[in-house]
Design a protein around this motif. Structure first.
Motif, PDB file in Angstrom:
ATOM      1  N   ILE A 174       0.841  -1.203   0.000  1.00 38.09           N
ATOM      2  CA  ILE A 174       0.000   0.000   0.000  1.00 38.09           C
ATOM      3  C   ILE A 174       0.877   1.254   0.000  1.00 38.09           C
ATOM      4  O   ILE A 174       0.606   2.230  -0.707  1.00 38.09           O
ATOM      5  CB  ILE A 174      -0.931   0.011   1.231  1.00 38.09           C
ATOM      6  CG1 ILE A 174      -1.894  -1.168   1.180  1.00 38.09           C
ATOM      7  CG2 ILE A 174      -1.697   1.319   1.303  1.00 38.09           C
ATOM      8  CD1 ILE A 174      -2.916  -1.107   0.070  1.00 38.09           C
ATOM      9  N   GLN A 175       1.954   1.185   0.765  1.00 38.55           N
ATOM     10  CA  GLN A 175       2.845   2.346   0.838  1.00 38.55           C
ATOM     11  C   GLN A 175       3.454   2.641  -0.523  1.00 38.55           C
ATOM     12  O   GLN A 175       3.531   3.793  -0.949  1.00 38.55           O
ATOM     13  CB  GLN A 175       3.949   2.080   1.878  1.00 38.55           C
ATOM     14  CG  GLN A 175       4.734   3.315   2.268  1.00 38.55           C
ATOM     15  CD  GLN A 175       3.950   4.222   3.194  1.00 38.55           C
ATOM     16  OE1 GLN A 175       2.750   4.372   3.030  1.00 38.55           O
ATOM     17  NE2 GLN A 175       4.612   4.830   4.159  1.00 38.55           N
ATOM     18  N   LYS A 176       3.869   1.612  -1.202  1.00 40.15           N
ATOM     19  CA  LYS A 176       4.402   1.769  -2.558  1.00 40.15           C
ATOM     20  C   LYS A 176       3.329   2.357  -3.473  1.00 40.15           C
ATOM     21  O   LYS A 176       3.605   3.219  -4.312  1.00 40.15           O
ATOM     22  CB  LYS A 176       4.868   0.412  -3.076  1.00 40.15           C
ATOM     23  CG  LYS A 176       5.482   0.411  -4.462  1.00 40.15           C
ATOM     24  CD  LYS A 176       6.972   0.666  -4.417  1.00 40.15           C
ATOM     25  CE  LYS A 176       7.595   0.690  -5.814  1.00 40.15           C
ATOM     26  NZ  LYS A 176       7.624  -0.636  -6.470  1.00 40.15           N
ATOM     27  N   THR A 236      -9.656  -5.287  -4.893  1.00 34.39           N
ATOM     28  CA  THR A 236      -8.989  -5.529  -3.614  1.00 34.39           C
ATOM     29  C   THR A 236      -8.097  -4.361  -3.235  1.00 34.39           C
ATOM     30  O   THR A 236      -8.133  -3.867  -2.113  1.00 34.39           O
ATOM     31  CB  THR A 236      -8.133  -6.808  -3.694  1.00 34.39           C
ATOM     32  OG1 THR A 236      -8.932  -7.867  -4.183  1.00 34.39           O
ATOM     33  CG2 THR A 236      -7.591  -7.177  -2.338  1.00 34.39           C
ATOM     34  N   PHE A 237      -7.321  -3.917  -4.208  1.00 34.92           N
ATOM     35  CA  PHE A 237      -6.421  -2.793  -3.933  1.00 34.92           C
ATOM     36  C   PHE A 237      -7.213  -1.573  -3.498  1.00 34.92           C
ATOM     37  O   PHE A 237      -6.893  -0.917  -2.513  1.00 34.92           O
ATOM     38  CB  PHE A 237      -5.601  -2.457  -5.179  1.00 34.92           C
ATOM     39  CG  PHE A 237      -4.727  -1.242  -5.022  1.00 34.92           C
ATOM     40  CD1 PHE A 237      -3.575  -1.297  -4.260  1.00 34.92           C
ATOM     41  CD2 PHE A 237      -5.074  -0.047  -5.631  1.00 34.92           C
ATOM     42  CE1 PHE A 237      -2.772  -0.177  -4.104  1.00 34.92           C
ATOM     43  CE2 PHE A 237      -4.270   1.081  -5.474  1.00 34.92           C
ATOM     44  CZ  PHE A 237      -3.123   1.018  -4.717  1.00 34.92           C
ATOM     45  N   SER A 238      -8.258  -1.312  -4.226  1.00 33.18           N
ATOM     46  CA  SER A 238      -9.050  -0.119  -3.973  1.00 33.18           C
ATOM     47  C   SER A 238      -9.627  -0.119  -2.562  1.00 33.18           C
ATOM     48  O   SER A 238      -9.535   0.860  -1.832  1.00 33.18           O
ATOM     49  CB  SER A 238     -10.179  -0.046  -4.996  1.00 33.18           C
ATOM     50  OG  SER A 238     -10.561   1.277  -5.205  1.00 33.18           O
ATOM     51  N   SER A 239     -10.188  -1.246  -2.189  1.00 34.93           N
ATOM     52  CA  SER A 239     -10.827  -1.289  -0.873  1.00 34.93           C
ATOM     53  C   SER A 239      -9.796  -1.301   0.247  1.00 34.93           C
ATOM     54  O   SER A 239      -9.983  -0.662   1.281  1.00 34.93           O
ATOM     55  CB  SER A 239     -11.757  -2.490  -0.770  1.00 34.93           C
ATOM     56  OG  SER A 239     -11.040  -3.682  -0.989  1.00 34.93           O
ATOM     57  N   ARG A 273      -2.284   0.524 -13.349  1.00 36.60           N
ATOM     58  CA  ARG A 273      -0.834   0.380 -13.435  1.00 36.60           C
ATOM     59  C   ARG A 273      -0.227   0.267 -12.040  1.00 36.60           C
ATOM     60  O   ARG A 273       0.633  -0.561 -11.774  1.00 36.60           O
ATOM     61  CB  ARG A 273      -0.242   1.583 -14.185  1.00 36.60           C
ATOM     62  CG  ARG A 273       1.162   1.379 -14.681  1.00 36.60           C
ATOM     63  CD  ARG A 273       1.461   2.343 -15.840  1.00 36.60           C
ATOM     64  NE  ARG A 273       0.844   3.652 -15.669  1.00 36.60           N
ATOM     65  CZ  ARG A 273       1.420   4.646 -15.006  1.00 36.60           C
ATOM     66  NH1 ARG A 273       2.589   4.479 -14.462  1.00 36.60           N
ATOM     67  NH2 ARG A 273       0.817   5.807 -14.889  1.00 36.60           N
ATOM     68  N   THR A 274      -0.713   1.115 -11.178  1.00 35.68           N
ATOM     69  CA  THR A 274      -0.232   1.090  -9.796  1.00 35.68           C
ATOM     70  C   THR A 274      -0.485  -0.273  -9.166  1.00 35.68           C
ATOM     71  O   THR A 274       0.399  -0.861  -8.547  1.00 35.68           O
ATOM     72  CB  THR A 274      -0.955   2.163  -8.971  1.00 35.68           C
ATOM     73  OG1 THR A 274      -0.785   3.425  -9.606  1.00 35.68           O
ATOM     74  CG2 THR A 274      -0.385   2.236  -7.577  1.00 35.68           C
ATOM     75  N   VAL A 275      -1.690  -0.753  -9.355  1.00 37.72           N
ATOM     76  CA  VAL A 275      -2.078  -2.037  -8.776  1.00 37.72           C
ATOM     77  C   VAL A 275      -1.084  -3.123  -9.178  1.00 37.72           C
ATOM     78  O   VAL A 275      -0.588  -3.875  -8.344  1.00 37.72           O
ATOM     79  CB  VAL A 275      -3.497  -2.429  -9.241  1.00 37.72           C
ATOM     80  CG1 VAL A 275      -3.775  -3.882  -8.921  1.00 37.72           C
ATOM     81  CG2 VAL A 275      -4.530  -1.548  -8.572  1.00 37.72           C
ATOM     82  N   LEU A 276      -0.773  -3.167 -10.459  1.00 37.62           N
ATOM     83  CA  LEU A 276       0.100  -4.227 -10.950  1.00 37.62           C
ATOM     84  C   LEU A 276       1.520  -4.065 -10.430  1.00 37.62           C
ATOM     85  O   LEU A 276       2.171  -5.027 -10.053  1.00 37.62           O
ATOM     86  CB  LEU A 276       0.081  -4.237 -12.484  1.00 37.62           C
ATOM     87  CG  LEU A 276      -1.297  -4.571 -13.069  1.00 37.62           C
ATOM     88  CD1 LEU A 276      -1.268  -4.476 -14.585  1.00 37.62           C
ATOM     89  CD2 LEU A 276      -1.747  -5.956 -12.629  1.00 37.62           C
ATOM     90  N   GLN A 277       1.988  -2.820 -10.412  1.00 36.39           N
ATOM     91  CA  GLN A 277       3.360  -2.586  -9.963  1.00 36.39           C
ATOM     92  C   GLN A 277       3.547  -2.928  -8.498  1.00 36.39           C
ATOM     93  O   GLN A 277       4.644  -3.165  -8.042  1.00 36.39           O
ATOM     94  CB  GLN A 277       3.742  -1.115 -10.203  1.00 36.39           C
ATOM     95  CG  GLN A 277       4.079  -0.826 -11.653  1.00 36.39           C
ATOM     96  CD  GLN A 277       4.369   0.639 -11.882  1.00 36.39           C
ATOM     97  OE1 GLN A 277       4.192   1.460 -10.987  1.00 36.39           O
ATOM     98  NE2 GLN A 277       4.821   0.960 -13.087  1.00 36.39           N
ATOM     99  N   VAL A 278       2.466  -2.924  -7.782  1.00 39.17           N
ATOM    100  CA  VAL A 278       2.551  -3.070  -6.345  1.00 39.17           C
ATOM    101  C   VAL A 278       2.246  -4.492  -5.907  1.00 39.17           C
ATOM    102  O   VAL A 278       2.448  -4.877  -4.763  1.00 39.17           O
ATOM    103  CB  VAL A 278       1.594  -2.040  -5.707  1.00 39.17           C
ATOM    104  CG1 VAL A 278       1.197  -2.425  -4.328  1.00 39.17           C
ATOM    105  CG2 VAL A 278       2.235  -0.669  -5.720  1.00 39.17           C
ATOM    106  N   ILE A 282       4.008   3.845   7.747  1.00 42.13           N
ATOM    107  CA  ILE A 282       2.851   4.569   8.276  1.00 42.13           C
ATOM    108  C   ILE A 282       1.872   4.771   7.120  1.00 42.13           C
ATOM    109  O   ILE A 282       2.114   5.574   6.230  1.00 42.13           O
ATOM    110  CB  ILE A 282       3.279   5.928   8.867  1.00 42.13           C
ATOM    111  CG1 ILE A 282       4.220   5.704  10.048  1.00 42.13           C
ATOM    112  CG2 ILE A 282       2.055   6.737   9.283  1.00 42.13           C
ATOM    113  CD1 ILE A 282       4.853   6.972  10.599  1.00 42.13           C
ATOM    114  N   LEU A 283       0.801   4.008   7.135  1.00 39.70           N
ATOM    115  CA  LEU A 283      -0.117   4.046   5.995  1.00 39.70           C
ATOM    116  C   LEU A 283      -1.180   5.111   6.130  1.00 39.70           C
ATOM    117  O   LEU A 283      -1.711   5.605   5.140  1.00 39.70           O
ATOM    118  CB  LEU A 283      -0.792   2.682   5.826  1.00 39.70           C
ATOM    119  CG  LEU A 283       0.117   1.502   5.515  1.00 39.70           C
ATOM    120  CD1 LEU A 283      -0.712   0.289   5.174  1.00 39.70           C
ATOM    121  CD2 LEU A 283       1.057   1.836   4.365  1.00 39.70           C
ATOM    122  N   ILE A 284      -1.511   5.450   7.351  1.00 41.34           N
ATOM    123  CA  ILE A 284      -2.623   6.379   7.530  1.00 41.34           C
ATOM    124  C   ILE A 284      -2.258   7.748   6.989  1.00 41.34           C
ATOM    125  O   ILE A 284      -1.095   8.108   6.852  1.00 41.34           O
ATOM    126  CB  ILE A 284      -3.017   6.489   9.017  1.00 41.34           C
ATOM    127  CG1 ILE A 284      -1.795   6.849   9.865  1.00 41.34           C
ATOM    128  CG2 ILE A 284      -3.644   5.199   9.482  1.00 41.34           C
ATOM    129  CD1 ILE A 284      -2.146   7.174  11.287  1.00 41.34           C
TER     130      ILE A 284
END
Length: 262
Positions: A60-62, A89-92, A77-82, A241-243
């Motif tokens: 998520i941080q990436k 799933t990524f979105s939620s 693109r972000t989803v795949l790179q990460v 720190i994700l928040i």
DNA sequence: CACGAACGTGATTGACTAAT
DNA sequence: ATTAGTCAATCACGTTCGTG
């Protein structure tokens, strides 16, 4: 750094280098040369969280970094790179962790950064209601620090979801009190964001001073705890720190302005 | 003390659908 | 794109025990 820490730091590097791939704890443990069982134990001992949680957090941080960096916005693109395989799933997950959906995050970040910059002389004083349970916290701040300090009580040992309660303070008033907590176990953490020229430091704050109270805080109905935190330099094994600290501050100030209880 | 193994349970994952 | 929900398979956590 002792051996354990080195092992863990190496494993974290390994995770970062193989983010796009499917990674199991088994692989990571094998890379470190231990069994899953022992590795997981060691990892948790050092970082406070499991390898799996840590890996999710890195992803998520990436993702946050990508969304800030890339001028041409593309969630896919972000989803795949990460290393996520489905956008949903990524979105939620992202929304849950960061408080904004990927697209919102991408578009709101600049605005929030401007908002942050405007907070140099803010005051955020919670009304001290004498309702138990309470947690009072004093933060020891290095003299050289100039910025804004976030303190929060979290459900988990990693700041990957909005705190149960939290506030922001400065060096001149380095203490706060939390009230109206439900019974439960909480983790007290703080992060100190210096005023920065790079907005990334506000949204991907992995180089900031931080602190975590070592023991979990067990709150019962009539707890009155007093604890102290000392800000320290970040360690390479600190969980991301994700928040979204600026967002939390923004939301909190808005609530206060509306006269609502926090 | 450092490490490995087994196992039950509960959490996480990502692929779905579907509504917005 | 986002959000919410379902669902089966997988995964890992914690525990307990064994070994040197």
């Amino acid at each position: 750094m002792d051996d354990k820490e080195q092992t863990v730091v190496q494993s974290i590097e390994y995770m970062k280098q193989h983010l796009q791939e499917e990674l199991t704890s088994e692989q990571i443990a094998a890379n470190a040369g231990y069994s899953v069982y022992h590795f997981t134990r060691t990892f948790k001992e050092v970082t406070g969280v499991s390898p799996r949680q840590y890996l999710s957090a890195i992803r998520i941080q990436k993702g946050k970094q990508q969304l800030i960096d890339s001028s041409n916005y593309s969630v896919l693109r972000t989803v795949l790179q990460v290393g996520f395989k489905s956008i949903g799933t990524f979105s939620s997950r992202f929304k849950h962790n960061v408080g904004l959906s990927p697209k919102q995050f991408s578009s709101e970040t600049k605005r929030l950064a401007v908002f942050m910059e405007s907070q140099t002389e803010y005051s955020l004083i919670d009304r001290l209601l004498p309702t138990k349970p309470t947690v009072s916290c004093h933060v020891k701040v290095p003299f050289s620090f100039n910025g804004i300090i976030f303190v929060g009580l979290f459900r988990r040992q990693i700041p990957d979801e909005a705190p149960v309660t939290g506030t922001a303070i400065t060096r001149s008033t380095p203490f706060c009190t939390f009230t109206g907590l439900g019974p439960g176990t909480y983790y007290l953490m703080a992060a100190a964001l210096p005023w920065s020229v790079n907005i990334k430091d506000y949204f991907v704050p992995d180089n900031c001073l931080r602190s975590k109270y070592e023991q979990p805080l067990v709150i019962t109905e009539d707890s009155e705890l007093e604890v102290s935190l000392t800000l320290r330099n970040p360690q390479p094994y600190d969980p991301p720190i994700l928040i979204n600290l600026p967002l939390l501050l923004f939301q909190k100030l808005n609530k206060t302005a509306n006269g609502k209880k926090i």
